[in-house]
Design an enzyme around this catalytic site. Structure first.
Site, PDB file in Angstrom:
ATOM      1  N   PHE A   1       0.935  -1.558  -0.054  1.00  0.00           N
ATOM      2  CA  PHE A   1       0.012  -0.001   0.591  1.00  0.00           C
ATOM      3  C   PHE A   1       0.832   1.652  -0.506  1.00  0.00           C
ATOM      4  O   PHE A   1       2.020   1.258   0.994  1.00  0.00           O
ATOM      5  CB  PHE A   1      -0.735   0.303   1.190  1.00  0.00           C
ATOM      6  CG  PHE A   1      -1.575   1.343   1.941  1.00  0.00           C
ATOM      7  CD1 PHE A   1      -2.741   1.706   1.433  1.00  0.00           C
ATOM      8  CD2 PHE A   1      -1.142   2.517   2.328  1.00  0.00           C
ATOM      9  CE1 PHE A   1      -3.342   2.838   0.907  1.00  0.00           C
ATOM     10  CE2 PHE A   1      -1.514   3.978   1.839  1.00  0.00           C
ATOM     11  CZ  PHE A   1      -2.511   4.164   1.589  1.00  0.00           C
ATOM     12  N   GLU A   2       0.091   2.515  -1.379  1.00  0.00           N
ATOM     13  CA  GLU A   2       1.608   3.383  -0.945  1.00  0.00           C
ATOM     14  C   GLU A   2       0.310   4.203  -1.506  1.00  0.00           C
ATOM     15  O   GLU A   2       0.123   3.957  -2.758  1.00  0.00           O
ATOM     16  CB  GLU A   2       2.445   3.202  -1.199  1.00  0.00           C
ATOM     17  CG  GLU A   2       4.013   2.670  -1.127  1.00  0.00           C
ATOM     18  CD  GLU A   2       4.659   2.423  -2.109  1.00  0.00           C
ATOM     19  OE1 GLU A   2       4.536   2.581  -3.502  1.00  0.00           O
ATOM     20  OE2 GLU A   2       6.032   2.826  -0.987  1.00  0.00           O
ATOM     21  N   ILE A   3      -0.105   5.615  -1.042  1.00  0.00           N
ATOM     22  CA  ILE A   3      -0.090   6.507  -1.725  1.00  0.00           C
ATOM     23  C   ILE A   3       1.076   8.038  -1.885  1.00  0.00           C
ATOM     24  O   ILE A   3       1.759   8.032  -0.810  1.00  0.00           O
ATOM     25  CB  ILE A   3      -1.421   7.192  -1.420  1.00  0.00           C
ATOM     26  CG1 ILE A   3      -2.862   6.606  -1.061  1.00  0.00           C
ATOM     27  CG2 ILE A   3      -1.440   8.603  -1.777  1.00  0.00           C
ATOM     28  CD1 ILE A   3      -3.955   7.396  -0.602  1.00  0.00           C
TER      29      ILE A   3
END
Ligand code: GDP
Ligand code: MN
Length: 321
Positions: free
Chosen positions: A209-211
């Site tokens: 998960f990355e933003i």
């Protein structure tokens, strides 16, 4: 916002990818209709494109990774790399004998944000196959990042297996010496080191998960860091993951306020869950995660260190259950 989801996948991943898309659309993207970029080292087949594009409310785009971004750099000694894979297989190091996993980690570390399909975007949200989102997300996370001057974000953090990164910190230290101008004042060194940078404590943000801010990854400091690592050969002579690479870059080269913990995003990627600690929040946002399965305050999580460094108070201390 000028933003896109991005998923690296193989054709055989189609049904696990479909599951992830459905989660993201139902919990968030049906309100925002952001685009979705798919990247693959081979051509996507018609089934993959048909199934995924039918589920996505924004525009779906499919890209092939150029060969030079998914292959051994010329200087890599093939015999040495093969020997490492054999040794790691014997020691049961996770993905230790895999060539493709190494190409994947190197690609996610140094190239996805430079793919032609990604160049027109400022923000990305990485999604992997088979994830869950257990709560509605009722605000625009990309806008949040921009308005709060955030450049990188996470939901789960943990310790890396030392067998996969024995010399990553030594090489990182040579980078710090060579490019002191790239090291930020007020950074998060304390998140990744307990002795002022002498040793790496193996903490990293879980990068499935990355933003994040694509322009940061495309900036000279980040590229200089990636190239220093790549030239050291550790993606192949060891098994450096993109998670510790992104994390060390963020911890050293961003101001600590530029890294965001998305407590509101309830998330599962096998085998860990992040469940928001705030009961009121869970009840108001159609959450179904079990707060007892929340990984944040377990021994193997590094999130308590992040809270301490940023003078944050865990909600669990205030009103859990
Ligand atoms: P894990 O989460 O570390 O167990 O690794 P995954 O198997 O989930 O791989 C990480 C990401 O890379 C996922 O988005 C996969 O779909 C993708 N991936 C892994 N190996 C390959 C590969 O050989 N080719 C392509 N195109 N994608 C891959
Ligand atoms: Mn995965």
């Amino acid at each position: 916002m000028n933003a896109t989801f991005v998923t690296l996948a193989r054709n055989i991943d189609v049904w696990e990818v479909a599951k992830s898309i459905r989660r993201v659309e139902d919990r968030f993207n049906h309100n925002y209709n952001y685009d979705w970029v798919f990247l693959n080292n081979e051509d996507f087949n018609d089934e993959f494109k048909e199934v995924t594009s039918a589920l996505i409310s924004g525009k779906a785009k499919y890209g092939k990774i150029p060969e030079e971004h998914w292959s051994f750099p010329e200087f890599v000694d093939q015999e040495r790399a093969a020997k490492v894979r054999e040794d790691m297989k014997e020691k049961n190091v996770i993905y230790g004998d895999s060539v493709s996993y190494r190409h994947m980690c190197r690609y996610e570390s140094g190239f996805f944000f430079r793919h032609p399909l990604m160049l027109n975007y400022d923000w990305y949200w990485r999604v992997e196959p088979g994830i869950e989102l257990h709560c509605d997300i009722k605000y625009d996370t990309f806008r949040f990042m921009a308005e709060h001057k955030k450049k990188y974000s996470f939901v789960i953090s943990l310790y890396e297996y030392i067998e996969t990164i024995p010399t990553l910190w030594e090489v990182t230290k040579t980078f710090i010496k060579k490019f002191p101008e790239h090291i930020a004042n007020g950074n998060s060194l304390k998140f990744v080191s307990d002795d002022d940078g002498e040793n790496y404590n193996r903490c990293h943000f879980w990068s499935n998960f990355e933003i994040g801010d694509l322009n940061w990854l495309r900036s000279k400091p980040y590229i200089d860091y990636f190239e220093t690592l790549d030239n050291a050969g550790g993606f192949f002579y060891e098994r450096w993951g993109d998670a510790p690479v992104h994390s060390l870059a963020a911890a050293l080269m961003l101001k600590k306020e530029e890294i965001h913990f998305f407590d509101e995003i309830a998330y599962f990627h096998n085998p860990f869950t992040h469940c928001p600690s705030n009961k009121q929040y869970r009840l108001a946002n159609n959450c179904y995660c079990n707060p007892n399965e929340n990984f944040d305050w377990q021994d193997y999580s590094c999130t308590a260190r992040f809270y301490k460094l940023n003078n944050m108070v865990p909600v669990k201390d205030l009103n859990q259950h």
